[in-house]
Design a protein around this motif. Structure first.
Motif, short mmCIF file in Angstrom:
data_model
loop_
_atom_site.label_atom_id
_atom_site.label_comp_id
_atom_site.label_asym_id
_atom_site.label_seq_id
_atom_site.Cartn_x
_atom_site.Cartn_y
_atom_site.Cartn_z
N GLY A 139 45.62 42.64 34.07
CA GLY A 139 44.35 42.55 33.11
C GLY A 139 43.83 43.88 33.14
O GLY A 139 43.46 44.66 32.15
N HIS A 158 42.28 32.50 38.68
CA HIS A 158 42.57 33.58 37.58
C HIS A 158 44.29 34.18 38.48
O HIS A 158 44.23 34.17 39.62
CB HIS A 158 42.12 34.76 37.40
N ASP A 206 37.92 32.92 31.45
CA ASP A 206 38.91 33.90 30.96
C ASP A 206 38.48 35.35 31.31
O ASP A 206 37.23 35.58 31.08
CB ASP A 206 38.97 33.86 29.54
N ARG A 220 40.26 38.27 31.10
CA ARG A 220 40.63 39.46 30.45
C ARG A 220 39.49 40.31 29.71
O ARG A 220 39.56 41.41 29.53
CB ARG A 220 41.95 39.37 29.80
N GLU A 268 48.44 38.37 37.42
CA GLU A 268 48.64 39.05 36.34
C GLU A 268 47.41 39.10 35.48
O GLU A 268 47.47 40.44 34.74
CB GLU A 268 49.63 37.98 35.54
N ASP A 269 46.49 38.28 35.34
CA ASP A 269 45.13 38.54 34.66
C ASP A 269 44.33 39.36 35.48
O ASP A 269 43.48 40.16 34.69
CB ASP A 269 44.61 37.15 34.14
N GLN A 270 44.36 39.32 36.62
CA GLN A 270 43.07 39.96 37.59
C GLN A 270 43.66 41.66 37.91
O GLN A 270 43.05 42.47 37.30
CB GLN A 270 43.17 39.43 38.95
#
Length: 270
Positions: A220, A212, A139, A141, A215-217
């Motif tokens: 985030g 990942h 994860d 974030r 959107e998360d990289q």
């Protein structure tokens, strides 16, 4: 439940023993050049980080986040920064210690999980240098949230990111020169590999990896409070002959600031 951090700590210690390219420390000549103003570092495989991404480094408090191996940290220290290297692998940190002792550099070395920077107080650092490494945590974030917390107001985060599109392809077909879609994103070795495959990887010193989403990289970082002001793409060098890199860049670098934006410009009425 897979102990990802323990597995990858062991794997990277083994990679240091094997002389992996990301575990080879800089030379004494490179450190000497940096002291004389001739230097660069990378966040991704080949492209040097633009010099205007750094700001003033002399006296700056810099965190090399998940960046052991004796590469970025010693160079930035030689330039005049006050450098802390944070990494999950004791052997990677030992590479930084080797360079520091060899070349008379002052480096602070801290072992830990990049998602937990509780050993540092709020607003400790002026700059964080984070080369491609969050591919080794499930994860991402929390990495951005912790980076934002420990940066001073106005501080900067320089990040290297693996474009996770590589993980959608079947690895066996990839090795044979074919791009066969087999997985979706986000991707997780820990979820898709069997216990026996994970144990085999540990024995061979192969880290568990995670793909990942952007959107998360990217999202985030924004959600953590950062303002992204720089971006470029990169790929493996031609001599590596990576299949996907023949068609597209597979790495991203971003520059993001911890700044207050009082009011975003309003969009014009249509």
């Amino acid at each position: 439940m897979v102990d990802v951090i323990g597995h990858n700590r062991y794997a990277w210690d083994r990679l240091v023993e094997q002389g992996d390219r990301w575990a080879r420390p800089v030379s004494a000549e490179q450190v000497a050049d940096a002291r004389n103003g001739r230097w660069d570092i990378i966040l991704t495989p080949t492209k040097p980080v633009p010099k205007n991404w750094f700001g003033e480094l002399k006296g700056a408090s810099v965190l090399c986040l998940a960046a052991g191996g004796g590469q970025q940290g010693p160079i930035l220290s030689a330039v005049g920064a006050d450098v802390t290297v944070f990494d999950n692998s004791p052997a990677q940190l030992a590479q930084d210690r080797l360079v520091a002792e060899r070349d008379g550099l002052d480096l602070r070395l801290v072992e830990g999980d990049m998602r937990d920077l509780s050993s540092f107080t709020d607003q400790t650092f002026d700059l964080i240098v984070h080369p491609v490494s969050n591919v080794f945590v499930p994860d991402v974030r929390p990495v951005w949230k912790e980076a934002f917390r420990v940066l001073k107001q106005g501080g900067c985060l320089l990040s290297g990111i693996d474009n996770a599109v590589i993980y959608i392809f079947d690895p066996k077909a990839y090795e044979q020169g074919s791009l066969v879609v087999a997985h979706s994103l986000p991707y997780s070795d820990a979820d898709l590999l069997s216990d026996a495959e994970i144990a085999s990887r540990k024995d061979r010193g192969i880290p568990l990896e995670f793909g990942h989403t952007l959107e998360d990289q990217i999202g985030g970082q924004i959600d953590a409070g950062f303002t992204i002001t720089g971006f470029y793409e990169d790929r493996y060098p031609p001599e590596d002959d990576e299949l996907l890199d023949r068609y597209m860049p597979t790495f991203i670098a971003t520059r993001a600031y911890k700044i207050k934006i009082e009011e975003y410009p309003k969009a014009p009425m249509l």
